[in-house]
Write a protein that holds these residues in place. Sequence first.
Motif, mmCIF file in Angstrom:
data_model
loop_
_atom_site.group_PDB
_atom_site.id
_atom_site.type_symbol
_atom_site.label_atom_id
_atom_site.label_comp_id
_atom_site.label_asym_id
_atom_site.label_seq_id
_atom_site.Cartn_x
_atom_site.Cartn_y
_atom_site.Cartn_z
ATOM 1 N N GLU A 62 -0.803 4.877 6.949
ATOM 2 C CA GLU A 62 -1.034 5.854 8.004
ATOM 3 C C GLU A 62 -2.508 5.849 8.422
ATOM 4 O OE1 GLU A 62 0.294 9.508 6.316
ATOM 5 O OE2 GLU A 62 2.424 8.922 6.290
ATOM 6 N N TRP A 63 -3.410 5.762 7.455
ATOM 7 C CA TRP A 63 -4.837 5.742 7.782
ATOM 8 C C TRP A 63 -5.187 4.467 8.523
ATOM 9 C CZ3 TRP A 63 -8.866 2.462 6.405
ATOM 10 C CH2 TRP A 63 -10.147 2.916 6.735
ATOM 11 N N GLY A 68 -8.546 -1.468 16.285
ATOM 12 C CA GLY A 68 -8.172 -2.849 16.013
ATOM 13 C C GLY A 68 -6.956 -2.995 15.132
ATOM 14 N N GLY A 69 -6.492 -1.894 14.568
ATOM 15 C CA GLY A 69 -5.291 -1.954 13.755
ATOM 16 C C GLY A 69 -5.577 -2.238 12.287
ATOM 17 N N ALA A 70 -4.488 -2.367 11.517
ATOM 18 C CA ALA A 70 -4.582 -2.497 10.070
ATOM 19 C C ALA A 70 -5.318 -3.762 9.638
ATOM 20 C CB ALA A 70 -3.180 -2.465 9.455
ATOM 21 N N LEU A 123 0.847 -1.191 0.000
ATOM 22 C CA LEU A 123 0.000 0.000 0.000
ATOM 23 C C LEU A 123 0.882 1.240 0.000
ATOM 24 C CD1 LEU A 123 -2.555 -1.024 2.787
ATOM 25 C CD2 LEU A 123 -2.955 -1.094 0.319
ATOM 26 N N LEU A 124 0.297 2.353 -0.365
ATOM 27 C CA LEU A 124 1.015 3.617 -0.301
ATOM 28 C C LEU A 124 1.148 4.057 1.156
ATOM 29 C CD1 LEU A 124 -0.710 5.497 -3.255
ATOM 30 C CD2 LEU A 124 1.594 4.503 -3.231
#
Length: 201
Positions: free
Chosen positions: A108-109, A115-117, A102-103
């Motif tokens: 960052e988003w 709950g996290g990524a 991912l970029l």
Amino acid sequence: MHSPAIPQVTAFAGQRKVAAGTLHVVAQTLKELVTRDPDAQILIFDDASGSQVDLNLHGSLADVLQRLPQPRAAAPQEEVAPAPARTVGRPKLGVVAREITLLPRHWEWLATQPGGASVALRKLVELAQRGSKTQDEQRQARDAAYKVMHALAGDATGFEEASRALFAGNQPAFLTYVQEWPADVREHVLQLARRGWSDGN
């Protein structure tokens, strides 16, 4: 937990439909057929995907059935499998770890989400799946119809035109181009194609 649906298949001898149902049922019919006509040209198609299914019909009927995939028997409850080594991805929940790219702004988003990524990504995928479920099913149905068309009617008059009409969702044109095809081929292709049309007609 629901048991997975038993795959359904349809078999053709040349351009004539000769059997339909589960692979075990179809295998019995086909074994009888090739016993009477060893030169029969058999093609078997998975009804869901349109893919061809291989079936070894050599030997006795018992031999044929023995070679088919057998239902998995449930393990005895008293047997406890040894605990596997801990791996990334929480395999007990069916979660599998794989690499994605991912970029930086995406990471960052994701880092700000509850709950996290991983949790955020799973929610996004599930939302996208629900939103595109109908379109995905229609696309899979069109692909299945095309595979069967190509195998059974690839040389038939109007095949190219019917193919374009199928993927364009042009039902009247599709019906026109397949009208002169052998009846069993036409009806089976139409049965598959209808699942790929938005109104189901």
